[in-house]
Structures are given as C-alpha cells and as structure tokens.
Design an enzyme around this catalytic site. Structure first.
Site, PDB file in Angstrom:
ATOM      1  N   LYS A  24       2.333   7.806  -2.463  1.00  0.00           N
ATOM      2  CA  LYS A  24       1.416   8.779  -3.073  1.00  0.00           C
ATOM      3  C   LYS A  24       0.953   9.811  -2.038  1.00  0.00           C
ATOM      4  CE  LYS A  24      -1.556   5.590  -4.304  1.00  0.00           C
ATOM      5  NZ  LYS A  24      -0.873   4.404  -3.746  1.00  0.00           N
ATOM      6  N   ARG A 100      -8.501   4.769 -10.448  1.00  0.00           N
ATOM      7  CA  ARG A 100      -7.796   3.487 -10.303  1.00  0.00           C
ATOM      8  C   ARG A 100      -8.311   2.442 -11.276  1.00  0.00           C
ATOM      9  NH1 ARG A 100      -6.330   2.153  -4.000  1.00  0.00           N
ATOM     10  NH2 ARG A 100      -5.503   4.218  -3.689  1.00  0.00           N
ATOM     11  N   ARG A 138       4.350   1.189   8.001  1.00  0.00           N
ATOM     12  CA  ARG A 138       3.557   2.431   7.971  1.00  0.00           C
ATOM     13  C   ARG A 138       2.749   2.588   9.267  1.00  0.00           C
ATOM     14  NH1 ARG A 138      -0.135   3.968   2.884  1.00  0.00           N
ATOM     15  NH2 ARG A 138      -1.043   1.901   3.159  1.00  0.00           N
ATOM     16  N   ARG A 171      -2.776   0.740   9.856  1.00  0.00           N
ATOM     17  CA  ARG A 171      -4.041   0.634   9.128  1.00  0.00           C
ATOM     18  C   ARG A 171      -4.506  -0.808   9.113  1.00  0.00           C
ATOM     19  NH1 ARG A 171      -3.787   3.844   3.482  1.00  0.00           N
ATOM     20  NH2 ARG A 171      -4.605   1.849   2.769  1.00  0.00           N
ATOM     21  N   ARG A 182      -4.431  -6.152  -2.367  1.00  0.00           N
ATOM     22  CA  ARG A 182      -4.346  -4.789  -2.919  1.00  0.00           C
ATOM     23  C   ARG A 182      -3.338  -4.732  -4.061  1.00  0.00           C
ATOM     24  NH1 ARG A 182      -2.897  -2.301   2.415  1.00  0.00           N
ATOM     25  NH2 ARG A 182      -2.566  -0.310   1.403  1.00  0.00           N
TER      26      ARG A 182
HETATM   27  P1  ADP Z   1      -3.014   2.978  -0.499  1.00  0.00           P
HETATM   28  O1  ADP Z   1      -2.586   4.307   0.048  1.00  0.00           O
HETATM   29  O2  ADP Z   1      -2.395   1.870   0.272  1.00  0.00           O
HETATM   30  O3  ADP Z   1      -2.827   2.881  -1.977  1.00  0.00           O
HETATM   31  P2  ADP Z   1      -5.689   3.976  -0.222  1.00  0.00           P
HETATM   32  O4  ADP Z   1      -5.702   4.614   1.112  1.00  0.00           O
HETATM   33  O5  ADP Z   1      -5.519   4.850  -1.399  1.00  0.00           O
HETATM   34  O6  ADP Z   1      -4.570   2.842  -0.217  1.00  0.00           O
HETATM   35  O7  ADP Z   1      -7.004   3.122  -0.431  1.00  0.00           O
HETATM   36  C1  ADP Z   1      -7.480   2.254   0.558  1.00  0.00           C
HETATM   37  C2  ADP Z   1      -8.652   1.460   0.011  1.00  0.00           C
HETATM   38  O8  ADP Z   1      -9.724   2.349  -0.343  1.00  0.00           O
HETATM   39  C3  ADP Z   1      -8.368   0.651  -1.250  1.00  0.00           C
HETATM   40  O9  ADP Z   1      -7.771  -0.611  -0.983  1.00  0.00           O
HETATM   41  C4  ADP Z   1      -9.783   0.525  -1.831  1.00  0.00           C
HETATM   42  O10 ADP Z   1     -10.540  -0.448  -1.121  1.00  0.00           O
HETATM   43  C5  ADP Z   1     -10.386   1.890  -1.507  1.00  0.00           C
HETATM   44  N1  ADP Z   1     -10.141   2.853  -2.615  1.00  0.00           N
HETATM   45  C6  ADP Z   1      -9.394   3.981  -2.563  1.00  0.00           C
HETATM   46  N2  ADP Z   1      -9.411   4.618  -3.749  1.00  0.00           N
HETATM   47  C7  ADP Z   1     -10.177   3.873  -4.587  1.00  0.00           C
HETATM   48  C8  ADP Z   1     -10.555   3.986  -5.961  1.00  0.00           C
HETATM   49  N3  ADP Z   1     -10.181   5.028  -6.730  1.00  0.00           N
HETATM   50  N4  ADP Z   1     -11.364   3.029  -6.489  1.00  0.00           N
HETATM   51  C9  ADP Z   1     -11.790   2.001  -5.738  1.00  0.00           C
HETATM   52  N5  ADP Z   1     -11.459   1.809  -4.439  1.00  0.00           N
HETATM   53  C10 ADP Z   1     -10.651   2.741  -3.864  1.00  0.00           C
HETATM   54  P1  ADP Z   2       0.622   5.394  -0.517  1.00  0.00           P
HETATM   55  O1  ADP Z   2      -0.249   6.592  -0.265  1.00  0.00           O
HETATM   56  O2  ADP Z   2       1.114   5.318  -1.927  1.00  0.00           O
HETATM   57  O3  ADP Z   2      -0.002   4.108  -0.080  1.00  0.00           O
HETATM   58  P2  ADP Z   2       2.299   6.461   1.665  1.00  0.00           P
HETATM   59  O4  ADP Z   2       2.581   7.859   1.260  1.00  0.00           O
HETATM   60  O5  ADP Z   2       1.321   6.237   2.758  1.00  0.00           O
HETATM   61  O6  ADP Z   2       1.953   5.551   0.371  1.00  0.00           O
HETATM   62  O7  ADP Z   2       3.717   5.784   2.056  1.00  0.00           O
HETATM   63  C1  ADP Z   2       3.770   4.423   2.480  1.00  0.00           C
HETATM   64  C2  ADP Z   2       4.793   4.311   3.618  1.00  0.00           C
HETATM   65  O8  ADP Z   2       6.121   4.501   3.104  1.00  0.00           O
HETATM   66  C3  ADP Z   2       4.633   5.341   4.733  1.00  0.00           C
HETATM   67  O9  ADP Z   2       5.020   4.707   5.927  1.00  0.00           O
HETATM   68  C4  ADP Z   2       5.620   6.449   4.348  1.00  0.00           C
HETATM   69  O10 ADP Z   2       6.096   7.165   5.485  1.00  0.00           O
HETATM   70  C5  ADP Z   2       6.737   5.667   3.681  1.00  0.00           C
HETATM   71  N1  ADP Z   2       7.365   6.339   2.537  1.00  0.00           N
HETATM   72  C6  ADP Z   2       6.785   7.134   1.613  1.00  0.00           C
HETATM   73  N2  ADP Z   2       7.669   7.530   0.670  1.00  0.00           N
HETATM   74  C7  ADP Z   2       8.859   6.944   1.003  1.00  0.00           C
HETATM   75  C8  ADP Z   2      10.176   6.958   0.426  1.00  0.00           C
HETATM   76  N3  ADP Z   2      10.429   7.627  -0.718  1.00  0.00           N
HETATM   77  N4  ADP Z   2      11.148   6.251   1.046  1.00  0.00           N
HETATM   78  C9  ADP Z   2      10.893   5.561   2.168  1.00  0.00           C
HETATM   79  N5  ADP Z   2       9.686   5.512   2.773  1.00  0.00           N
HETATM   80  C10 ADP Z   2       8.663   6.185   2.196  1.00  0.00           C
END
Ligand code: ADP
Ligand code: ADP
Ligand code: ZN
Length: 227
Positions: A24, A100, A138, A171, A182
């Site tokens: 994302k 979410r 990551r 992270r 998660r």
């Molecule tokens: P990821 O990229 O791995 O999906 P995020 O960086 O978006 O994780 O979110 C990290 C953490 O921040 C989540 O595990 C949650 O604790 C909190 N968080 C982020 N967005 C939301 C949301 N919309 N509602 C509740 N908690 C959230």
């Molecule tokens: P999210 O915000 O959904 O948690 P991220 O954008 O941080 O996900 O991506 C998670 C990990 O996967 C990062 O290390 C990123 O560089 C890698 N990544 C993202 N998209 C792809 C893809 N299409 N193929 C392979 N690796 C990816």
C-alpha cells in the site's frame, strides 16, 4: 473517468485496502504523484506522533507494538484532522491504511457528505507467503518513511535511504508475533470492508503478487476506467 477528472468535474477520493505488507505505502506515493493528490498513511501519522512523544503517540504505541488496531475514536479524530487541513479545494485525496474498520468507513462517509463519496477503494490482494516475505525483508527510512525491500526493492546503497541517505531500519512491529497479530486484526476488522465497498460499486481489486511496476500499471489502468 480520466477526462472528467482532468477537467475537475469529479474528484478521486481513493482509499487503499490490503493486508500488512501488500504494498500500500509503495503504491500510495506512486498513485498520488501521478494524479497530484494529497496523501497520507495513518500508520505514518501514528509513527510521527510516536517520534514526537505526543499523548496520542504514547497511546498508539501500545497497540502498534502488539500489532493491534488503535481504537477507532482516536484514529478517526486523527485522520479527520488531516483531511480538514489537507483536502482543501483539491481534486480529492488518497488515504493509505484508513479506513480499517466499518466504523472508520462510516465516519469517513459522514465527514465527506453525499455529494463527495468515497471511491475508488483499491484493494491490493497478496498471498500470505508473499506477505511474510515482504514484511520480514522490509527496511524503512525512519526520517522519510519510505520503505525498501532487501531483495525485491533494494536501496541503491545497502542500508541507506535513496532520498536522504539516513540508515534504514526494520520496523519494530515487523517481527513474527506482531505480524501474526496484524494479519489476524486485518482478517477480523478490515477484510469485511472489501464486501462493504463492493456493495457500493466502488471496489477495484488488484493482484498485488506481481512486481511493483506491474501493480502500479494495473492500478493506473483500473483508475482510468473507473466511473
Ligand atoms: P502496514 O503498512 O504494515 O499495514 P501501517 O503502517 O499501516 O501498517 O500501520 C501500523 C500500525 O498502526 C497498525 O498495526 C495499527 O496499530 C496502527 N494503525 C494504522 N492505521 C490504523 C487504522 N486505520 N486503524 C487503527 N489502527 C491503525
Ligand atoms: P504496506 O504499506 O501495505 O504494509 P509496503 O508498501 O511497505 O506495504 O511494502 C511492504 C514491503 O514489500 C516493502 O519492503 C516493499 O519494498 C515491498 N514491496 C511492495 N510492493 C511489492 C511488490 N509488488 N513486489 C515485491 N515487493 C514489494
Ligand atoms: Zn530517507
């Protein structure tokens, strides 16, 4: 859609839905830059508060470290505040990781009003094995929040951010226990939003298992056809 968007007739209120590690954040900046939309990640907002040591940051930290969702009321207030300050008269916005929960989704709808509906909702679907590979590999810049991957998206210089040269880090919540929590929170609270937005006819489903470049291409093609 593209013509109407370019002419300012419609706005794009894009939300990104997908499990942790789906890509994302990676896609958010690419799409937002292409359509010139203000964008934010709710996770980044929480991490910013945590870094600054605000009351909200301290509260959120407990949930984040355990891989649980931060309670709805604080999350909704934080994102609505961002929207108030950033959406202005622009042609829309992009939210990464919000809503979410169904409660977050209905709050967003109320805040925008009937004349300005949410959509498209871009759902990035990725298999669990691939999610685990992405999350364990990551590496993130703690200053600009850009994420890299040790194999599929490496920085130009090992362990250094391409943009600001600061060292990259893993992270805190990309460890085994928090990742399982998660994924579980995603299945229970967020996955129902896929059907929710499908009912509203604003869902775009993308196969996120492809390369970063292919996923971007697929998203842009779908957005251009969205109406
Ligand atoms: P990821 O990229 O791995 O999906 P995020 O960086 O978006 O994780 O979110 C990290 C953490 O921040 C989540 O595990 C949650 O604790 C909190 N968080 C982020 N967005 C939301 C949301 N919309 N509602 C509740 N908690 C959230
Ligand atoms: P999210 O915000 O959904 O948690 P991220 O954008 O941080 O996900 O991506 C998670 C990990 O996967 C990062 O290390 C990123 O560089 C890698 N990544 C993202 N998209 C792809 C893809 N299409 N193929 C392979 N690796 C990816
Ligand atoms: Zn950086």
């Amino acid at each position: 859609m593209k013509d109407l968007f370019d002419k300012g007739v419609i706005s794009l209120n894009i939300i990104l839905i997908g499990p942790p590690g789906a890509g994302k954040g990676t896609q958010a900046s690419l799409i937002a830059n292409k359509y010139n939309l203000p964008f934010v990640s709710s996770g980044d907002l929480f991490r910013e508060h945590r870094k600054l040591g605000t009351k909200l940051g301290l509260l959120a930290e407990k949930y984040m470290n355990q891989g649980e969702l931060v309670p709805d009321h604080v999350t909704i207030d934080m994102v609505m505040n961002w929207l108030d300050q950033n959406k202005g008269g622009s042609s829309g916005f992009l939210l990464d990781g919000f809503p979410r929960t169904v409660q977050q989704a209905t709050s967003l709808e109320k805040a925008l009003g009937n004349a300005n509906p949410v959509g498209p909702a871009v759902y990035i679907n990725v298999d669990k094995d691939e999610l685990l590979r992405r999350l364990t590999g990551r590496r993130v810049c703690m200053r600009c929040q850009i994420s890299f991957h040790i194999h599929s998206n490496p920085p130009l210089i090992q362990d250094q951010c391409d943009k600001c040269s600061k060292p990259l880090a893993q992270r805190e919540d990309d460890n085994f226990d928090a990742v399982e929590a998660r994924l579980d929170a995603y299945r229970r609270n967020t996955e129902p939003l896929v059907a929710y937005y499908d009912h509203q006819n604003v869902l775009i489903e993308i196969d996120g298992n492809e390369t970063i470049r292919q996923v971007s291409k697929d998203i842009v093609e779908s957005l251009d056809c969205f109406n």
